[in-house]
Write an enzyme that holds these catalytic residues in place. Sequence first.
Site, PDB file in Angstrom:
ATOM      1  N   CYS A   2       8.576   9.539   2.223  1.00 17.19           N
ATOM      2  CA  CYS A   2       9.342  10.460   3.050  1.00 17.19           C
ATOM      3  C   CYS A   2       8.401  11.351   3.855  1.00 17.19           C
ATOM      4  O   CYS A   2       7.402  11.832   3.343  1.00 17.19           O
ATOM      5  CB  CYS A   2      10.271  11.374   2.260  1.00 17.19           C
ATOM      6  SG  CYS A   2      11.542  10.506   1.374  1.00 17.19           S
ATOM      7  N   ARG A  27       5.307   6.849   6.001  1.00 15.83           N
ATOM      8  CA  ARG A  27       5.644   7.455   4.718  1.00 15.83           C
ATOM      9  C   ARG A  27       6.994   6.981   4.176  1.00 15.83           C
ATOM     10  O   ARG A  27       7.400   7.362   3.077  1.00 15.83           O
ATOM     11  CB  ARG A  27       5.668   8.980   4.846  1.00 15.83           C
ATOM     12  CG  ARG A  27       4.349   9.567   5.294  1.00 15.83           C
ATOM     13  CD  ARG A  27       4.453  11.071   5.435  1.00 15.83           C
ATOM     14  NE  ARG A  27       4.697  11.706   4.165  1.00 15.83           N
ATOM     15  CZ  ARG A  27       3.748  12.049   3.304  1.00 15.83           C
ATOM     16  NH1 ARG A  27       2.494  11.834   3.602  1.00 15.83           N
ATOM     17  NH2 ARG A  27       4.051  12.613   2.166  1.00 15.83           N
ATOM     18  N   TRP A  74      12.093   7.373   2.383  1.00 11.50           N
ATOM     19  CA  TRP A  74      11.808   6.293   1.420  1.00 11.50           C
ATOM     20  C   TRP A  74      12.646   6.638   0.209  1.00 11.50           C
ATOM     21  O   TRP A  74      12.379   7.617  -0.490  1.00 11.50           O
ATOM     22  CB  TRP A  74      10.317   6.294   1.082  1.00 11.50           C
ATOM     23  CG  TRP A  74       9.864   5.156   0.241  1.00 11.50           C
ATOM     24  CD1 TRP A  74       9.424   3.934   0.680  1.00 11.50           C
ATOM     25  CD2 TRP A  74       9.745   5.118  -1.192  1.00 11.50           C
ATOM     26  NE1 TRP A  74       9.054   3.153  -0.400  1.00 11.50           N
ATOM     27  CE2 TRP A  74       9.242   3.846  -1.548  1.00 11.50           C
ATOM     28  CE3 TRP A  74      10.026   6.026  -2.217  1.00 11.50           C
ATOM     29  CZ2 TRP A  74       9.013   3.469  -2.868  1.00 11.50           C
ATOM     30  CZ3 TRP A  74       9.805   5.657  -3.527  1.00 11.50           C
ATOM     31  CH2 TRP A  74       9.299   4.385  -3.845  1.00 11.50           C
ATOM     32  N   ASN A 100      11.008  15.974   0.838  1.00  5.79           N
ATOM     33  CA  ASN A 100      10.198  14.859   0.356  1.00  5.79           C
ATOM     34  C   ASN A 100       9.867  15.186  -1.102  1.00  5.79           C
ATOM     35  O   ASN A 100       9.353  16.256  -1.393  1.00  5.79           O
ATOM     36  CB  ASN A 100       8.929  14.790   1.218  1.00  5.79           C
ATOM     37  CG  ASN A 100       7.788  14.033   0.561  1.00  5.79           C
ATOM     38  OD1 ASN A 100       6.636  14.357   0.790  1.00  5.79           O
ATOM     39  ND2 ASN A 100       8.078  13.045  -0.239  1.00  5.79           N
ATOM     40  N   GLY A 101      10.189  14.258  -2.020  1.00  4.56           N
ATOM     41  CA  GLY A 101       9.878  14.507  -3.428  1.00  4.56           C
ATOM     42  C   GLY A 101      11.058  14.172  -4.315  1.00  4.56           C
ATOM     43  O   GLY A 101      11.995  13.494  -3.892  1.00  4.56           O
ATOM     44  N   GLU A 478      -8.063  -7.052  -4.378  1.00  2.00           N
ATOM     45  CA  GLU A 478      -7.688  -6.457  -3.105  1.00  2.00           C
ATOM     46  C   GLU A 478      -7.084  -7.509  -2.172  1.00  2.00           C
ATOM     47  O   GLU A 478      -6.107  -7.239  -1.469  1.00  2.00           O
ATOM     48  CB  GLU A 478      -8.913  -5.761  -2.479  1.00  2.00           C
ATOM     49  CG  GLU A 478      -8.688  -5.135  -1.118  1.00  2.00           C
ATOM     50  CD  GLU A 478      -7.557  -4.113  -1.059  1.00  2.00           C
ATOM     51  OE1 GLU A 478      -7.001  -3.719  -2.093  1.00  2.00           O
ATOM     52  OE2 GLU A 478      -7.199  -3.734   0.073  1.00  2.00           O
ATOM     53  N   LYS A 482      -3.286  -7.218  -0.663  1.00  2.00           N
ATOM     54  CA  LYS A 482      -2.989  -7.236   0.782  1.00  2.00           C
ATOM     55  C   LYS A 482      -2.003  -8.355   1.102  1.00  2.00           C
ATOM     56  O   LYS A 482      -1.010  -8.149   1.779  1.00  2.00           O
ATOM     57  CB  LYS A 482      -4.250  -7.487   1.620  1.00  2.00           C
ATOM     58  CG  LYS A 482      -5.217  -6.378   1.852  1.00  2.00           C
ATOM     59  CD  LYS A 482      -4.727  -5.225   2.658  1.00  2.00           C
ATOM     60  CE  LYS A 482      -4.031  -4.217   1.788  1.00  2.00           C
ATOM     61  NZ  LYS A 482      -4.780  -3.202   1.161  1.00  2.00           N
ATOM     62  N   GLU A 485       1.568  -7.779  -0.551  1.00  2.00           N
ATOM     63  CA  GLU A 485       2.401  -6.688  -0.038  1.00  2.00           C
ATOM     64  C   GLU A 485       2.868  -6.934   1.398  1.00  2.00           C
ATOM     65  O   GLU A 485       3.899  -6.430   1.811  1.00  2.00           O
ATOM     66  CB  GLU A 485       1.713  -5.324  -0.176  1.00  2.00           C
ATOM     67  CG  GLU A 485       0.479  -5.116   0.671  1.00  2.00           C
ATOM     68  CD  GLU A 485      -0.217  -3.769   0.400  1.00  2.00           C
ATOM     69  OE1 GLU A 485       0.417  -2.844  -0.110  1.00  2.00           O
ATOM     70  OE2 GLU A 485      -1.417  -3.661   0.730  1.00  2.00           O
ATOM     71  N   HIS A 501      -8.101 -19.616 -19.130  1.00  2.00           N
ATOM     72  CA  HIS A 501      -7.424 -19.147 -20.344  1.00  2.00           C
ATOM     73  C   HIS A 501      -5.951 -18.865 -20.072  1.00  2.00           C
ATOM     74  O   HIS A 501      -5.415 -17.857 -20.540  1.00  2.00           O
ATOM     75  CB  HIS A 501      -8.114 -17.890 -20.879  1.00  2.00           C
ATOM     76  CG  HIS A 501      -9.540 -18.118 -21.280  1.00  2.00           C
ATOM     77  ND1 HIS A 501      -9.898 -18.918 -22.344  1.00  2.00           N
ATOM     78  CD2 HIS A 501     -10.704 -17.690 -20.736  1.00  2.00           C
ATOM     79  CE1 HIS A 501     -11.218 -18.948 -22.458  1.00  2.00           C
ATOM     80  NE2 HIS A 501     -11.736 -18.224 -21.477  1.00  2.00           N
ATOM     81  N   LYS A 600       3.203   4.589   2.473  1.00  3.28           N
ATOM     82  CA  LYS A 600       1.753   4.754   2.414  1.00  3.28           C
ATOM     83  C   LYS A 600       1.331   5.800   1.392  1.00  3.28           C
ATOM     84  O   LYS A 600       0.339   5.658   0.700  1.00  3.28           O
ATOM     85  CB  LYS A 600       1.216   5.145   3.791  1.00  3.28           C
ATOM     86  CG  LYS A 600      -0.309   5.134   3.793  1.00  3.28           C
ATOM     87  CD  LYS A 600      -0.856   4.900   5.150  1.00  3.28           C
ATOM     88  CE  LYS A 600      -2.342   4.653   5.090  1.00  3.28           C
ATOM     89  NZ  LYS A 600      -2.683   3.319   4.593  1.00  3.28           N
TER      90      LYS A 600
HETATM   91  C1  G6P Z   1       0.570   3.368  -1.916  1.00  3.46           C
HETATM   92  C2  G6P Z   1       0.137   2.628  -0.672  1.00  3.46           C
HETATM   93  C3  G6P Z   1      -1.155   1.872  -0.927  1.00  3.46           C
HETATM   94  C4  G6P Z   1      -2.219   2.827  -1.454  1.00  3.46           C
HETATM   95  C5  G6P Z   1      -1.738   3.565  -2.700  1.00  3.46           C
HETATM   96  C6  G6P Z   1      -2.697   4.666  -3.120  1.00  3.46           C
HETATM   97  O1  G6P Z   1       0.986   2.466  -2.872  1.00  3.46           O
HETATM   98  O2  G6P Z   1       1.146   1.730  -0.235  1.00  3.46           O
HETATM   99  O3  G6P Z   1      -1.608   1.292   0.291  1.00  3.46           O
HETATM  100  O4  G6P Z   1      -3.375   2.104  -1.751  1.00  3.46           O
HETATM  101  O5  G6P Z   1      -0.490   4.195  -2.432  1.00  3.46           O
HETATM  102  O6  G6P Z   1      -2.766   5.627  -2.112  1.00  3.46           O
HETATM  103  P1  G6P Z   1      -3.934   6.686  -1.982  1.00  3.46           P
HETATM  104  O7  G6P Z   1      -3.518   7.558  -0.844  1.00  3.46           O
HETATM  105  O8  G6P Z   1      -3.966   7.430  -3.293  1.00  3.46           O
HETATM  106  O9  G6P Z   1      -5.194   5.947  -1.733  1.00  3.46           O
END
Ligand code: G6P
Length: 605
Positions: A2, A27, A74, A100-101, A478, A482, A485, A501, A600
Amino acid sequence: MCGIVGYIGPEDAAPILHKALLRLEYRGYDSAGVATLSNGRLYVKKDQGKIEEIHKRLNLDDLPGNVGIGHTRWATHGAPSKINAHPHTDCTETIAVVHNGVIENFIELRRELLDLDHSLISKTDTEIIAHLVEESIKRGAEPETAFLDAISRLRGSYAVAMIIASNPDAIYVARNEAPLAIGVGEGFNLVSSDANAFLEYTQKAVFLHNGEAAIIRRDGYRIIKLGTRSEVSRSPTLIPWAVSMSRKGEYEHYMLKEIYEQPNALRNVLHLQQIYVDLLAELIDRGRDIFLLGAGTSYNACMAGSYIFSKIARTSTYPVIASEFIDNYGSSISADTVILAVSQSGETADVLNALEYARLRAATILGITNTVGSTLTRISRAYIVQNSGPEIGVAATKTFTSQVLVLAQLALRLARLKGKLAQYEMDELYETLHSIPSIAEKVVNSTDGKMREIAENLMNSSSFFFLGRGISYSTALEARLKVMELSYIPSIAYPAGESKHGPISVIEKSYPVFFIVPRDESRKQNIGNIMEMKARGARIISVASEDDDEVRELSDYFVGMPDINPLLSPIIYAIPFQFLAYHLAVLKGYDPDKPRNLAKSVTVL
Ligand code: G6P
């Protein structure tokens, strides 16, 4: 998680709020809305969907008035819908609130309001705030007191902004565990979850702290402590980011722009202020138990960091997923514990929650973040701001590679402090660090097309496997994150040695398996794992050293990478997978900047 925004000044508020919301869309983007005040009336437009879809339907610029608030959502409480979209209003439709929260005691407050005959129409926790204010005003309170009283009753996390028709000269805001910054202009002021949203208008920002409210007017702001109701004076911080850094420019998506920005972002990271690098290294050196803490991509950077600390500084550190930290290690925390938290936003609730727990037990808190003024910078004993510039794409790209480069520099500093490396080794590593941006440049320019071709061939796969050994396991994690998601294709990442295993049972003819094989001591074993997978019919896609003909021959697709010290390989080897994820999303018709269900900055636990 949000985004909220507010404007008060001489201009029409709605177009400014609309533009700012677009910058906050990373957000959350399941619904959005705007409220303004004009001639004693409150105007609200809101709906489900992304901001530009809503704008096409409702014209978000067309609301009267010079003061207003906006929100992009969100969902936490209540599914995405028009009714649950913010702003929320009270029974008299003169008070509008965005939030937001998560308000933890909202059920109890909702019940209380229902007993007082308030009509609550949404399923959100936010709506109660407007009604709490309404109730206080009914009982004779002034808007400011009514707002402060309402906020004081909330438990949980919030960044809130409110406007009220009876006082169009103010925006009322408050924060607890969700970010909020005031943008200070000449004759106008803004407020937002992220300073990036108002940089176009002002680069001066005042960051609110937990437990603070502010009354924002055209020509000033007052910050008030919620507990004591005393005033706090705080001058603005200058945000160095240029507005152009948060624009897409010639790129089709922010994510693509941010992938291409990596060589420059990495160059910035090589100019960290050395006193802070020294300070962090010294504080790490004093720790008995050292944890590297992060969520999502930042956790993957921590995983890479733990290999780098071990190999360069001969220091064991534990990479930990933030939300698991308290359960797993909480009872062993003491004054000898050092926690280095890595968080792009500096606002991730899982990270802050773990840090608060550790701080109360006297642990030393350190931080690496991309966000000046974030909560992480305030609670850390010492921190480094990586200066990667704004990252708008929800999937982290340039901030990941930069985080790893910060961690590598810290490890090198720690090694020097502990006398763990000979001078020639230090010199070599220093040189390698400085060659990273130009190697990244080469990789960015050479792998985009190749990864698109691979994406075209594999886009209909139902699942992927990503394997690597040692530090390349962090690259595999990673890469998996990527791709999964952005393409929504379920994927598995494993240390290559462990794949036999269990996970190998999923392999059948043509199953795509990605191998990450820089030239390091585990190369031979990796080749063994490639053979095992090939023997079961897997399709092999290798990202490996460009001169590795043996791996090339074993692979169905081969992505050649320049020579690099394997210890820094995640920085370089992550790049082709960013392209892969990007192209898969675009080919499948998904928005790579705004993957479904994600945000994000996740400011709820
Ligand atoms: C969310 C985002 C990710 C990010 C993670 C941690 O899940 O979608 O892309 O890596 O938060 O965010 P930060 O701001 O703590 O790196």
